[in-house]
Design a protein around this motif. Sequence first.
Motif, PDB file in Angstrom:
ATOM      1  N   ASP A   1       0.826  -1.202   0.000  1.00 52.74           N
ATOM      2  CA  ASP A   1       0.000   0.000   0.000  1.00 52.74           C
ATOM      3  C   ASP A   1       0.866   1.260   0.000  1.00 52.74           C
ATOM      4  N   ILE A   2       1.992   1.198   0.695  1.00 52.95           N
ATOM      5  CA  ILE A   2       2.932   2.334   0.695  1.00 52.95           C
ATOM      6  C   ILE A   2       3.468   2.569  -0.717  1.00 52.95           C
ATOM      7  N   VAL A   3       3.773   1.475  -1.424  1.00 54.37           N
ATOM      8  CA  VAL A   3       4.247   1.595  -2.811  1.00 54.37           C
ATOM      9  C   VAL A   3       3.172   2.233  -3.680  1.00 54.37           C
ATOM     10  N   PHE A   4       1.973   1.717  -3.614  1.00 56.41           N
ATOM     11  CA  PHE A   4       0.903   2.170  -4.505  1.00 56.41           C
ATOM     12  C   PHE A   4       0.495   3.617  -4.237  1.00 56.41           C
ATOM     13  N   THR A   5       0.548   4.039  -2.984  1.00 56.00           N
ATOM     14  CA  THR A   5       0.171   5.422  -2.665  1.00 56.00           C
ATOM     15  C   THR A   5       1.215   6.433  -3.145  1.00 56.00           C
ATOM     16  N   SER A   6       2.369   5.949  -3.645  1.00 55.13           N
ATOM     17  CA  SER A   6       3.356   6.874  -4.216  1.00 55.13           C
ATOM     18  C   SER A   6       2.950   7.316  -5.618  1.00 55.13           C
ATOM     19  N   TYR A   7       1.913   6.671  -6.175  1.00 58.63           N
ATOM     20  CA  TYR A   7       1.379   7.051  -7.486  1.00 58.63           C
ATOM     21  C   TYR A   7       0.139   7.922  -7.290  1.00 58.63           C
ATOM     22  N   ASN A   8      -0.331   8.520  -8.387  1.00 52.46           N
ATOM     23  CA  ASN A   8      -1.546   9.326  -8.278  1.00 52.46           C
ATOM     24  C   ASN A   8      -2.731   8.410  -7.951  1.00 52.46           C
ATOM     25  N   PRO A   9      -3.811   8.962  -7.389  1.00 52.35           N
ATOM     26  CA  PRO A   9      -4.917   8.133  -6.889  1.00 52.35           C
ATOM     27  C   PRO A   9      -5.505   7.174  -7.912  1.00 52.35           C
TER      28      PRO A   9
ATOM     29  N   LYS B   1      -5.272   3.121  -7.560  1.00 55.85           N
ATOM     30  CA  LYS B   1      -6.489   2.305  -7.532  1.00 55.85           C
ATOM     31  C   LYS B   1      -6.380   1.152  -8.521  1.00 55.85           C
ATOM     32  N   PHE B   2      -5.874   1.446  -9.715  1.00 54.09           N
ATOM     33  CA  PHE B   2      -5.716   0.405 -10.735  1.00 54.09           C
ATOM     34  C   PHE B   2      -4.686  -0.635 -10.301  1.00 54.09           C
ATOM     35  N   LEU B   3      -3.557  -0.180  -9.756  1.00 59.36           N
ATOM     36  CA  LEU B   3      -2.498  -1.093  -9.346  1.00 59.36           C
ATOM     37  C   LEU B   3      -2.983  -2.055  -8.267  1.00 59.36           C
ATOM     38  N   ARG B   4      -3.832  -1.567  -7.383  1.00 60.26           N
ATOM     39  CA  ARG B   4      -4.366  -2.427  -6.320  1.00 60.26           C
ATOM     40  C   ARG B   4      -5.397  -3.405  -6.860  1.00 60.26           C
ATOM     41  N   ARG B   5      -6.245  -2.936  -7.780  1.00 60.04           N
ATOM     42  CA  ARG B   5      -7.416  -3.706  -8.194  1.00 60.04           C
ATOM     43  C   ARG B   5      -7.112  -4.760  -9.242  1.00 60.04           C
TER      44      ARG B   5
ATOM     45  N   ALA C   1      12.722   3.627 -12.364  1.00 56.99           N
ATOM     46  CA  ALA C   1      13.678   4.477 -13.066  1.00 56.99           C
ATOM     47  C   ALA C   1      13.076   5.146 -14.291  1.00 56.99           C
ATOM     48  N   VAL C   2      12.106   4.491 -14.938  1.00 61.70           N
ATOM     49  CA  VAL C   2      11.512   5.063 -16.145  1.00 61.70           C
ATOM     50  C   VAL C   2      10.275   5.913 -15.813  1.00 61.70           C
ATOM     51  N   GLN C   3       9.927   5.997 -14.538  1.00 62.31           N
ATOM     52  CA  GLN C   3       8.766   6.777 -14.133  1.00 62.31           C
ATOM     53  C   GLN C   3       9.215   8.115 -13.557  1.00 62.31           C
ATOM     54  N   ASP C   4       8.263   9.001 -13.366  1.00 62.71           N
ATOM     55  CA  ASP C   4       8.571  10.376 -12.980  1.00 62.71           C
ATOM     56  C   ASP C   4       8.778  10.492 -11.469  1.00 62.71           C
ATOM     57  N   PHE C   5       9.875   9.890 -10.989  1.00 63.29           N
ATOM     58  CA  PHE C   5      10.200   9.929  -9.561  1.00 63.29           C
ATOM     59  C   PHE C   5      11.598  10.506  -9.368  1.00 63.29           C
ATOM     60  N   MET C   6      11.747  11.307  -8.309  1.00 59.58           N
ATOM     61  CA  MET C   6      13.079  11.657  -7.849  1.00 59.58           C
ATOM     62  C   MET C   6      13.697  10.399  -7.239  1.00 59.58           C
ATOM     63  N   PRO C   7      15.038  10.299  -7.201  1.00 61.29           N
ATOM     64  CA  PRO C   7      15.659   9.106  -6.628  1.00 61.29           C
ATOM     65  C   PRO C   7      15.162   8.774  -5.223  1.00 61.29           C
ATOM     66  N   SER C   8      15.013   9.795  -4.385  1.00 59.42           N
ATOM     67  CA  SER C   8      14.533   9.548  -3.018  1.00 59.42           C
ATOM     68  C   SER C   8      13.110   8.999  -3.015  1.00 59.42           C
ATOM     69  N   GLN C   9      12.288   9.460  -3.951  1.00 64.93           N
ATOM     70  CA  GLN C   9      10.918   8.955  -4.057  1.00 64.93           C
ATOM     71  C   GLN C   9      10.906   7.536  -4.615  1.00 64.93           C
ATOM     72  N   ALA C  10      11.812   7.268  -5.546  1.00 61.71           N
ATOM     73  CA  ALA C  10      11.847   5.953  -6.195  1.00 61.71           C
ATOM     74  C   ALA C  10      12.160   4.839  -5.206  1.00 61.71           C
ATOM     75  N   VAL C  11      13.035   5.118  -4.245  1.00 57.97           N
ATOM     76  CA  VAL C  11      13.451   4.071  -3.296  1.00 57.97           C
ATOM     77  C   VAL C  11      12.830   4.252  -1.911  1.00 57.97           C
ATOM     78  N   GLY C  12      12.084   5.320  -1.710  1.00 57.74           N
ATOM     79  CA  GLY C  12      11.566   5.628  -0.383  1.00 57.74           C
ATOM     80  C   GLY C  12      10.689   4.551   0.218  1.00 57.74           C
ATOM     81  N   PHE C  13       9.974   3.809  -0.632  1.00 57.60           N
ATOM     82  CA  PHE C  13       9.054   2.806  -0.098  1.00 57.60           C
ATOM     83  C   PHE C  13       9.778   1.680   0.635  1.00 57.60           C
TER      84      PHE C  13
END
Length: 201
Positions: A30-38, A42-46, A91-103
């Motif tokens: 859930d921590i991973v999925f909430t790093s994306y837009n709502p 929702k799609f990633l979970r469902r 790496a191919v998504q719109d994340f800063m490095p800290s956001q990419a590994v933060g989960f």
Amino acid sequence: MPGAAEEGVEKAFRNLLRDNRVAIVERWLDIVFTSYNPETAKFLRREKDKFSNPVGQTFARVLPVLFDLLVEGEDLAKASSMLREVMKIRAVQDFMPSQAVGFFFGLKSAVRVEIEAKKLDADTLRQLLEFESRIDALGLAAFDAHLGCREKIYEIKATELKRRSERVLQKLNDRIAAKYAEPSDDDSESSQHSSERGDKR
């Protein structure tokens, strides 16, 4: 060498983590999925189909295995291929490095919530802190994997840009060569006049 009492505490702590494995991993996901837009979250979970939702299903497959490696005290080098797999996605998504590994570090809070860390005795709390150190090590390894993936992406982009530049330059050279290879109208008239003068002689 740890004493029997310490080994008993370590074993009890591992059993505590094993008993709460499903809930901890679900919270971690859930921590991973909430790093994306709502909507994406929702799609990633469902969506459970791995072809329709390769990102969500990759995390759902890899995170439980990483958790087990941490719990069992396995060498984190065994996690390298799985870290690269999830970091290729980030790496191919719109994340800063800290956001990419933060989960990865978010696993700490998932564990603390599910095992009710505030109720732990001193010995078990010490085991928790040691476990969190392993999470930190995994997070740093993930950062290295992310950096490697980003470098590979930049290398691919640079190679493609070089190829495009070479193709453009080649087309330009071909046009220049073609232009100078074809005789101009002035050259044709000059050749015709020279031929006519030669005939009069």
